[in-house]
Design an enzyme around this catalytic site. Structure first.
Site, PDB file in Angstrom:
ATOM      1  N   ASP A  38      45.275  99.241  64.794  1.00  0.00           N
ATOM      2  CA  ASP A  38      44.944 100.660  65.045  1.00  0.00           C
ATOM      3  C   ASP A  38      43.903 100.945  65.645  1.00  0.00           C
ATOM      4  OD1 ASP A  38      47.037 101.315  63.356  1.00  0.00           O
ATOM      5  OD2 ASP A  38      45.813 101.396  61.500  1.00  0.00           O
ATOM      6  N   GLU A 204      53.597 108.590  62.781  1.00  0.00           N
ATOM      7  CA  GLU A 204      52.312 108.692  62.569  1.00  0.00           C
ATOM      8  C   GLU A 204      51.447 108.085  63.680  1.00  0.00           C
ATOM      9  OE1 GLU A 204      51.645 105.706  59.318  1.00  0.00           O
ATOM     10  OE2 GLU A 204      52.104 104.031  60.534  1.00  0.00           O
TER      11      GLU A 204
END
Length: 325
Positions: A38, A204
């Site tokens: 991420d 997401e």
């Protein structure tokens, strides 16, 4: 001659097949410590690059170029978050923005598969290790009573200068909430902007980028992690998708005009060659490479475990107003 024509036809078919199978460019170069999960990438005004990653209280890496060499500096929030939730000593999904003269690091406090989550923030004037001050909650939080999961923050600025926070993971997928003028606290209720009704609602990690009159809403869809222990069915692993709208807060559609709350979106990047499960993406404009899509991925030549994920990036093309890599 017939034989030559036949061979040429076969070779042409093979080439076209290869192009259709491997329609994406492989990642750009990376040197030094190229681990990523991420990632958030920011280039400071002096040309120094910073990379922030999920886990270990948000690690900080520095480099002289997007390509590296990346060197680990330490944790951005070494004492853990002051938000008193499980996961406060881990911290996920960094998003770093320059608001005025202050860098704001947004992070998520949660545990895997839980809706007991919150989005916090820390500030710094330089982004350097040891310079961050944790301020805790932004006011965006969730529990089992909510329609969403309050993780994966991404601060967005509209063309009038107003701030919004995009967030969400599974459950009701991607939500947005207006923020105060400092970008540090929620100012109004959240609303849904992207949703898939299929399966476990595996959407997401949203990231919004404005270009030429459109707000492009990118997200990661599919299973993110644990590929070394339980490999998903083909196509169920992470991939990066997009919708767009002329409004920052509604009306997002894919390339076919299907609503982002009713369809699957347009795929920007998926598994190919040695790249498996690309996601956790962001976009920024680099003075050398132009508009860049960055992300993490599992390199099948290195390993599928989360601990071996790699930092990837590609220059974005905008054919017909839609991003391609």
């Amino acid at each position: 001659m017939f034989f030559a024509k036949a061979v040429t036809a076969v070779l042409t078919s093979v080439t076209l097949l290869a192009s259709s199978v491997n329609a994406y460019a492989n990642p750009g170069a990376c040197s030094g410590d190229c681990w990523a999960h991420d990632p958030a990438i920011v280039r400071r005004a002096d040309g120094v690059y910073f990379k922030f990653n999920t886990g270990s209280k948000i690690g900080i890496w520095k480099a002289s170029a997007l390509t590296g060499p990346w060197v680990y500096q330490g944790a951005a929030v070494p004492a853990g978050s002051i938000i008193n939730l499980a996961g406060k000593d881990d911290l996920w999904a960094p998003d770093v923005r320059l608001v005025g003269s202050t860098y704001i690091l947004y992070y998520s406090v949660s545990t895997f598969g839980s809706q007991n989550s919150a989005i916090g923030y820390a500030t710094s004037g330089t982004m350097e290790y040891g310079s961050w001050t944790d301020h805790g909650a932004t006011g965006i939080a969730s529990s089992s009573s909510k329609a969403y999961n309050a993780i994966d923050a991404n601060l967005v600025t509209d063309t009038s200068g107003k701030y919004y926070m995009n967030f969400g993971s599974f459950w009701g997928d991607i939500y947005q909430a207006p923020m105060n003028s400092a970008g540090t606290a929620v100012s109004s209720s959240a609303y849904q902007i992207s949703y898939t009704s299929s399966g476990s609602h595996a959407r997401e990690g949203s990231f919004m980028f404005y270009r030429s009159g459109y707000y492009y809403l990118f997200w990661s869809e599919g299973i993110c992690c644990g590929y070394d222990t339980t490999k998903p069915a083909a196509g169920a692993e992470y991939q990066i998708k997009v919708c767009r709208s002329t409004s920052v807060s509604s009306g997002f559609v894919d390339k076919n005009g299907v609503s982002c709350t009713a369809g699957e979106g347009t795929t920007v990047l998926a598994s190919h060659d040695y790249v498996y499960g690309p996601g956790g993406q962001g976009i920024f404009t680099d003075p050398t490479y132009g508009t860049v899509l960055y992300y993490h991925y599992a390199n099948t030549n290195i390993g599928l475990s989360d601990a071996k994920y790699q930092f990837g990036w590609n220059t974005i093309g905008w054919s017909g107003g839609w991003p391609t890599v």
